[in-house]
Design an enzyme around this catalytic site. Structure first.
Site, PDB file in Angstrom:
ATOM      1  N   LYS A 183       0.851  -1.177   0.000  1.00 37.87           N
ATOM      2  CA  LYS A 183       0.000   0.000   0.000  1.00 37.87           C
ATOM      3  C   LYS A 183       0.887   1.227   0.000  1.00 37.87           C
ATOM      4  CE  LYS A 183      -3.709   2.095   2.633  1.00 37.87           C
ATOM      5  NZ  LYS A 183      -4.632   1.858   3.739  1.00 37.87           N
ATOM      6  N   LYS A 236      -1.923  -1.588  -4.031  1.00 34.27           N
ATOM      7  CA  LYS A 236      -2.821  -0.438  -4.004  1.00 34.27           C
ATOM      8  C   LYS A 236      -2.034   0.852  -4.043  1.00 34.27           C
ATOM      9  CE  LYS A 236      -5.888   1.843  -0.786  1.00 34.27           C
ATOM     10  NZ  LYS A 236      -6.559   1.789   0.488  1.00 34.27           N
TER      11      LYS A 236
HETATM   12  C1  PBG Z   1      -6.621   3.510   4.771  1.00 37.24           C
HETATM   13  C2  PBG Z   1      -7.339   3.394   3.476  1.00 37.24           C
HETATM   14  C3  PBG Z   1      -7.102   4.170   2.339  1.00 37.24           C
HETATM   15  C4  PBG Z   1      -8.017   3.778   1.364  1.00 37.24           C
HETATM   16  C5  PBG Z   1      -8.743   2.739   1.890  1.00 37.24           C
HETATM   17  N1  PBG Z   1      -8.324   2.511   3.201  1.00 37.24           N
HETATM   18  C6  PBG Z   1      -6.044   5.113   2.030  1.00 37.24           C
HETATM   19  C7  PBG Z   1      -5.615   6.164   2.926  1.00 37.24           C
HETATM   20  O1  PBG Z   1      -6.425   7.034   3.313  1.00 37.24           O
HETATM   21  O2  PBG Z   1      -4.418   6.171   3.229  1.00 37.24           O
HETATM   22  C8  PBG Z   1      -8.138   4.422   0.005  1.00 37.24           C
HETATM   23  C9  PBG Z   1      -9.049   3.790  -0.959  1.00 37.24           C
HETATM   24  C10 PBG Z   1      -9.384   4.624  -2.121  1.00 37.24           C
HETATM   25  O3  PBG Z   1      -8.793   5.702  -2.376  1.00 37.24           O
HETATM   26  O4  PBG Z   1     -10.285   4.214  -2.849  1.00 37.24           O
HETATM   27  N2  PBG Z   1      -6.897   2.517   5.645  1.00 37.24           N
END
Ligand code: PBG
Length: 311
Positions: A183, A236
């Site tokens: 991520k 991601k």
């Molecule tokens: C953090 C989280 C994020 C997303 C889902 N869970 C990213 C973040 O704010 O760092 C992003 C998903 C998206 O942009 O569709 N737990």
């Protein structure tokens, strides 16, 4: 023979809120809503009718605190929703996001040590032990509610192992884990942070999310999560990281998900609104490219848009 995307490759994200008869539009996230449980059920019914059978649930609580305690109290919104969804649709495959960022007043993904620290290196920033305890507790709550797969996304070191241990100890050996393994600290999360109301109130997530300049750390993190027992690993965002998806698939041959995140989705929507491209054709090209790179599962807000032309 070409690549063909199928309905069973698709996972549809949803945001659930408390109350009844609520369907809120989300600023800068066109076409997406936060649903109270009753209206969520209605929308899932439409999704099922289109032939999509996997969802990923995010909770957006009404109140937040320093420790994100709503996430692991009994009868938290996600657990309530999972129970109801499983009653109505026993065969629907339900993934639940396991993180603290939507539940903490500071907006960070874990329990943090002190305000104002922007240091690199997550041990100095996050209280890892307290965070792992919280995440394991959240995951167990969701497993008890009937979630098929829990998905830790806090990027706290050891989160997959901590959750696996907690689930096994309590008799939930069959509950699967999807790690948000690679991520990245990305600019593409903007609309999501509006949806979950989870933008960090100070600092950023670079202490615990990966740098987009660093392939090797991403691959190592994926390998680590597989070793900790992740049933599915994830990359991601997706589009700017197709190289990582491809590399991960080739190296590990492990079930792999890619998250076509909110910013990637918004590009398509805003461009289509401006008449820059045909929305449906653009979605097909993008999602096919993610599958071509090696993703078995694609988490995408386009799920309902594209179900019609998939087998
Ligand atoms: C953090 C989280 C994020 C997303 C889902 N869970 C990213 C973040 O704010 O760092 C992003 C998903 C998206 O942009 O569709 N737990």
């Amino acid at each position: 023979m070409g690549i063909s995307l199928r309905k069973d490759n698709i996972i549809c994200p949803y945001f659930v809120i408390g109350g009844v008869n609520r369907k809120e539009k989300i600023p800068s996230f066109p076409g997406q809503h936060r649903f109270s449980m009753d209206l969520l059920i209605k929308d899932i019914k439409e999704l099922k009718a289109l032939g999509i059978n996997k969802i990923l649930l995010f909770g957006v609580p009404d109140s937040k605190d320093r420790l994100g305690s709503h996430a692991y109290k009994n009868n938290n919104i996600v657990s309530l929703a999972v129970r109801e969804i499983k009653k109505k649709f026993p065969h629907l495959i339900v993934f639940t996001d396991v993180c603290l960022c939507a539940y903490t007043s500071h907006g960070h993904c874990g329990i943090i040590k002190g305000q104002g620290s922007r240091v690199k290196g997550q041990e100095k920033f996050m209280d890892i032990k307290a965070t792992l305890n919280a995440l394991a507790k959240i995951a167990l709550t969701y497993a008890e509610a009937g979630a098929d797969c829990v998905a830790p996304s806090a990027m706290a070191k050891g989160e997959v192992a901590a959750i696996r241990k907690e689930l096994d100890k309590n008799g939930y050996r069959k509950t699967k884990i999807m790690g948000y393994s690679a991520k990245f600290a990305s600019n593409f999360y903007g609309p999501f942070r509006n949806a979950a109301n989870s933008a960090p109130k100070f600092g950023n997530r670079q202490a615990y999310q990966l740098s987009y300049t660093d392939t090797e750390s991403a691959i190592k993190k994926i390998e680590n999560d597989i070793n900790e027992g992740a049933d599915i690993v994830m990359v991601k965002p997706a589009l700017s990281y197709l190289d990582i998806i491809k590399e991960a698939k080739h190296r590990f041959r492990h079930p792999l998900a890619a998250y076509n995140v909110s910013g990637e989705y918004a590009f398509v929507k805003y461009g289509a609104k401006q008449g820059l491209w045909d929305e449906g054709e653009m979605i097909k090209e993008i999602l096919t490219s993610i599958k071509r790179a090696g993703a078995d599962h694609i988490i995408t807000y386009h799920a309902k848009d594209i179900a019609g032309w998939l087998k």
